[in-house]
Design a protein around this motif. Structure first.
Motif, PDB file in Angstrom:
ATOM      1  N   SER A  49       0.643  -1.151  -0.318  1.00 54.36           N
ATOM      2  CA  SER A  49       0.017   0.035  -0.161  1.00 54.36           C
ATOM      3  C   SER A  49       1.018   1.195   0.161  1.00 54.36           C
ATOM      4  CB  SER A  49      -1.017   0.123   1.256  1.00 54.36           C
ATOM      5  OG  SER A  49      -2.012  -1.043   1.147  1.00 54.36           O
ATOM      6  N   LEU A  50       1.977   1.338   0.849  1.00 53.02           N
ATOM      7  CA  LEU A  50       2.994   2.383   0.758  1.00 53.02           C
ATOM      8  C   LEU A  50       3.746   2.354  -0.567  1.00 53.02           C
ATOM      9  CD1 LEU A  50       4.216   4.703   2.216  1.00 53.02           C
ATOM     10  CD2 LEU A  50       5.674   2.999   3.119  1.00 53.02           C
ATOM     11  N   PHE A  51       3.997   1.417  -0.895  1.00 56.47           N
ATOM     12  CA  PHE A  51       4.508   1.402  -2.401  1.00 56.47           C
ATOM     13  C   PHE A  51       3.829   1.952  -3.531  1.00 56.47           C
ATOM     14  CE2 PHE A  51       5.634  -0.571  -6.649  1.00 56.47           C
ATOM     15  CZ  PHE A  51       6.893  -0.613  -6.705  1.00 56.47           C
ATOM     16  N   ASN A  52       2.324   1.663  -3.332  1.00 50.07           N
ATOM     17  CA  ASN A  52       1.269   2.275  -4.429  1.00 50.07           C
ATOM     18  C   ASN A  52       1.248   3.590  -3.965  1.00 50.07           C
ATOM     19  OD1 ASN A  52       1.197  -0.196  -5.700  1.00 50.07           O
ATOM     20  ND2 ASN A  52      -1.147  -0.558  -4.568  1.00 50.07           N
ATOM     21  N   ALA A  53       1.307   4.021  -2.808  1.00 49.19           N
ATOM     22  CA  ALA A  53       1.104   5.542  -2.537  1.00 49.19           C
ATOM     23  C   ALA A  53       2.320   6.453  -2.954  1.00 49.19           C
ATOM     24  CB  ALA A  53       1.038   5.645  -0.973  1.00 49.19           C
ATOM     25  N   LEU A  54       3.621   5.921  -2.836  1.00 52.23           N
ATOM     26  CA  LEU A  54       4.728   6.782  -3.222  1.00 52.23           C
ATOM     27  C   LEU A  54       4.867   6.848  -4.826  1.00 52.23           C
ATOM     28  CD1 LEU A  54       7.369   5.173  -0.550  1.00 52.23           C
ATOM     29  CD2 LEU A  54       6.254   7.564  -0.600  1.00 52.23           C
ATOM     30  N   THR A  55       4.453   5.802  -5.459  1.00 53.87           N
ATOM     31  CA  THR A  55       4.479   5.597  -6.813  1.00 53.87           C
ATOM     32  C   THR A  55       3.181   6.388  -7.693  1.00 53.87           C
ATOM     33  OG1 THR A  55       3.287   3.590  -6.935  1.00 53.87           O
ATOM     34  CG2 THR A  55       5.770   3.930  -6.790  1.00 53.87           C
ATOM     35  N   ARG A  89       6.121  -1.059   9.747  1.00 55.25           N
ATOM     36  CA  ARG A  89       5.377  -1.689  10.894  1.00 55.25           C
ATOM     37  C   ARG A  89       3.973  -1.295  11.093  1.00 55.25           C
ATOM     38  NH1 ARG A  89       8.530  -0.718  15.750  1.00 55.25           N
ATOM     39  NH2 ARG A  89       8.039  -2.910  16.307  1.00 55.25           N
ATOM     40  N   ALA A  90       3.143  -2.202  11.698  1.00 58.29           N
ATOM     41  CA  ALA A  90       1.806  -1.989  11.962  1.00 58.29           C
ATOM     42  C   ALA A  90       1.281  -2.287  13.402  1.00 58.29           C
ATOM     43  CB  ALA A  90       1.066  -2.667  10.615  1.00 58.29           C
ATOM     44  N   PRO A  91       0.277  -1.919  13.671  1.00 57.35           N
ATOM     45  CA  PRO A  91      -0.062  -2.351  15.291  1.00 57.35           C
ATOM     46  C   PRO A  91      -0.498  -4.062  15.135  1.00 57.35           C
ATOM     47  CG  PRO A  91      -1.292  -0.362  14.384  1.00 57.35           C
ATOM     48  CD  PRO A  91      -0.580  -0.878  13.287  1.00 57.35           C
ATOM     49  N   ILE A 140       8.734   3.213   9.592  1.00 57.90           N
ATOM     50  CA  ILE A 140       7.543   3.471   9.148  1.00 57.90           C
ATOM     51  C   ILE A 140       6.321   3.038  10.099  1.00 57.90           C
ATOM     52  CG2 ILE A 140       5.704   4.044   7.067  1.00 57.90           C
ATOM     53  CD1 ILE A 140       8.447   5.241   6.766  1.00 57.90           C
ATOM     54  N   LEU A 141       5.814   3.779  10.884  1.00 60.81           N
ATOM     55  CA  LEU A 141       4.468   3.096  12.008  1.00 60.81           C
ATOM     56  C   LEU A 141       3.277   3.332  11.121  1.00 60.81           C
ATOM     57  CD1 LEU A 141       6.013   4.854  15.333  1.00 60.81           C
ATOM     58  CD2 LEU A 141       6.473   2.600  14.105  1.00 60.81           C
ATOM     59  N   ASN A 142       3.038   2.311  10.191  1.00 60.08           N
ATOM     60  CA  ASN A 142       1.943   2.260   9.278  1.00 60.08           C
ATOM     61  C   ASN A 142       0.659   2.210  10.029  1.00 60.08           C
ATOM     62  OD1 ASN A 142       0.568   2.748   6.851  1.00 60.08           O
ATOM     63  ND2 ASN A 142       1.180   0.556   6.017  1.00 60.08           N
ATOM     64  N   LYS A 143      -0.512   2.255   9.049  1.00 54.47           N
ATOM     65  CA  LYS A 143      -1.961   2.097   9.761  1.00 54.47           C
ATOM     66  C   LYS A 143      -2.249   2.949  11.001  1.00 54.47           C
ATOM     67  CE  LYS A 143      -1.887  -2.599   7.665  1.00 54.47           C
ATOM     68  NZ  LYS A 143      -2.035  -4.021   7.634  1.00 54.47           N
ATOM     69  N   THR A 183      -4.349   4.920   4.237  1.00 52.72           N
ATOM     70  CA  THR A 183      -5.540   4.870   3.987  1.00 52.72           C
ATOM     71  C   THR A 183      -6.301   6.330   3.989  1.00 52.72           C
ATOM     72  OG1 THR A 183      -5.982   2.702   5.037  1.00 52.72           O
ATOM     73  CG2 THR A 183      -7.830   4.144   4.889  1.00 52.72           C
ATOM     74  N   THR A 184      -5.751   7.084   5.117  1.00 59.75           N
ATOM     75  CA  THR A 184      -5.934   8.502   5.184  1.00 59.75           C
ATOM     76  C   THR A 184      -5.237   9.300   4.693  1.00 59.75           C
ATOM     77  OG1 THR A 184      -4.945   8.870   7.371  1.00 59.75           O
ATOM     78  CG2 THR A 184      -7.040   7.822   7.224  1.00 59.75           C
TER      79      THR A 184
END
Length: 438
Positions: free
Chosen positions: A230-236, A302-304, A322-325, A345-346
């Protein structure tokens, strides 16, 4: 085999349909070919409109420029035909030139002739290729600096120091009966010490040029379902990677070429790191680990709810976690690394992440006093030169003649970068420094 006795031509503009197509010529037969086409008697470096004909047929109406050697790109007689860009026109002009004993150029032959004729050195010739391939402002600036001689001037400074030391050594060895100071060779020690320091500094900075030229390597690593894709898609800014709730969806390394802050970046999405019995997934995890080891920067995603994270073993002190989600809660940060909270997501934190990466690129890729070493070939020669200088320094106190052999090896290594050093330089330094000879 190519020969400078040949006259060559090549299309200097991209192939295909266009408004203008430029054909370049170089070699001793340029004037004869122009005359045969009906474009003789041109004033040097002044464009003239000519109707080109061959075997009684019109080839095109073209602007023609003539550049007499040695004041041309190749150092030879050269010319340019500015034709209409239709494929038929280009083919007709090419057939006419071949019939006039002008052969198609080999890849890089114009620049090779420029080097052979002293119009540029090897480092500058490589810069021509880099400038053609440049896609970012940083790549362009680096190539232009090298083409302007920045790297060559730095190596010339190394050469001057090396020649100074070598001349001191050679003077004591070859002219023992002349009026030269005792232990003259040992005075080369401080010169070699400084030269070794300069070469070490250049080598310490050698990765910078490679990163600018080839692209800075950023790798996303982390456990499965941490949100790397998801982060890859956001950055690209595109749906480049498949995103599903199923753990282990990404099974291979996925690369994307980006430009951030004027620098080329290769961003890699990798398989989530976990123990897996699946053969395909296990291979993807192996590749992920290898890519993480080779990266210039690792973004530890990383994620919760993630417990032990196998990616922790691959991060380094200046990587970023990167503290994701973040919209679902906060993952506990690892105190070893700087952390940034985001949500793909946001959109929370994505702008800050982009700015952080841009600042990191500027830190790693800009500045430095020594012009960036852009190729592995340069780095290898610096390693060889440094090893020879260090060996020469050790030998200096034992036997100056042995030091001379080492310093000549260092000179040869530096010569392979620019192609601009020889025995005559050493002799010239000797005779200009001491009143030897009568």
């Amino acid at each position: 085999m190519s020969s400078n006795a040949d006259t060559i031509f090549a299309l200097a503009t991209p192939p295909g349909r266009g408004a203008i197509a430029i054909i370049r010529l170089s070699g001793p037969g340029v004037d004869a070919a122009l005359s045969a086409l009906g474009a003789g008697g041109l004033t040097p470096r002044l464009a003239a409109l000519r109707t080109l004909r061959h075997d009684g047929e019109m080839v095109d109406q073209a602007l023609v420029l003539r550049f007499p050697g040695p004041n041309s790109y190749t150092g030879e007689d050269s010319a340019e035909l500015h034709l209409h860009g239709g494929r038929a026109v280009i083919e007709a002009a090419s057939r006419a030139l071949i019939a006039l004993d002008v052969r198609p150029a080999e890849p890089g032959e114009f620049t090779r002739r420029a080097f052979q004729n002293g119009r540029m050195d090897l480092a500058q010739a490589e810069a021509v290729a880099d400038l053609i391939d440049a896609e970012t402002s940083a790549q362009k600036s680096q190539a232009l600096g090298q083409l302007d001689g920045a790297l060559s001037h730095a190596y010339a400074g190394f050469r001057r120091d090396l020649l100074k030391a070598l001349s001191l050594v050679e003077a004591e060895i070859d002219f023992p009966d002349e009026e030269v100071p005792d232990n003259l060779a040992r005075t080369a020690g401080p010169v070699l010490d400084q030269l070794a320091d300069d070469l070490r500094a250049a080598l310490a900075d050698s990765d910078r040029g490679r990163r600018v030229r080839e692209g800075y390597r950023i790798v996303l690593i982390g456990e499965t379902n941490a949100g790397k894709s998801s982060l890859f898609n956001a950055l690209t800014a595109r749906e480049a990677a498949i995103v599903t709730p199923i753990a282990g969806t990404t099974r291979d390394v996925l690369d994307a070429e980006l430009m951030i802050g004027g620098y080329a970046v290769t961003l890699s999405d990798t398989a989530g790191l976990r123990d897996s019995e699946d053969v395909v997934e296990a291979e993807g995890i192996r590749r992920a680990r290898l890519r993480a080891q080779e990266a210039d920067l690792r973004l530890w995603v990383r994620a919760p709810g993630v417990g032990e994270d196998l990616a922790a073993a691959f991060v380094q002190g200046d990587d970023l976690q990167i503290l994701n989600k973040a919209d679902l809660g906060a993952a506990a940060p690892d105190d070893r690394l700087e952390a940034l909270s985001i949500s793909t997501t946001t959109g929370q934190g994505l702008s800050e992440l982009h700015d952080w990466i841009a600042a990191r690129l500027a830190r790693d890729l800009s500045g430095a006093d020594f012009p960036a070493v852009t190729r592995e070939r340069h780095r290898r020669r610096l390693v060889e030169a440094l090893a020879a200088v260090e060996a020469g320094r050790r030998a200096l106190d034992l036997a100056p003649e042995m030091a001379g052999d080492d310093l000549r090896r260092a000179a040869d290594a530096l010569a392979r970068v620019t192609g601009a050093i020889g025995v005559e330089d050493i002799l010239g330094e000797v005779f200009s420094t001491f009143c030897i000879g009568k």
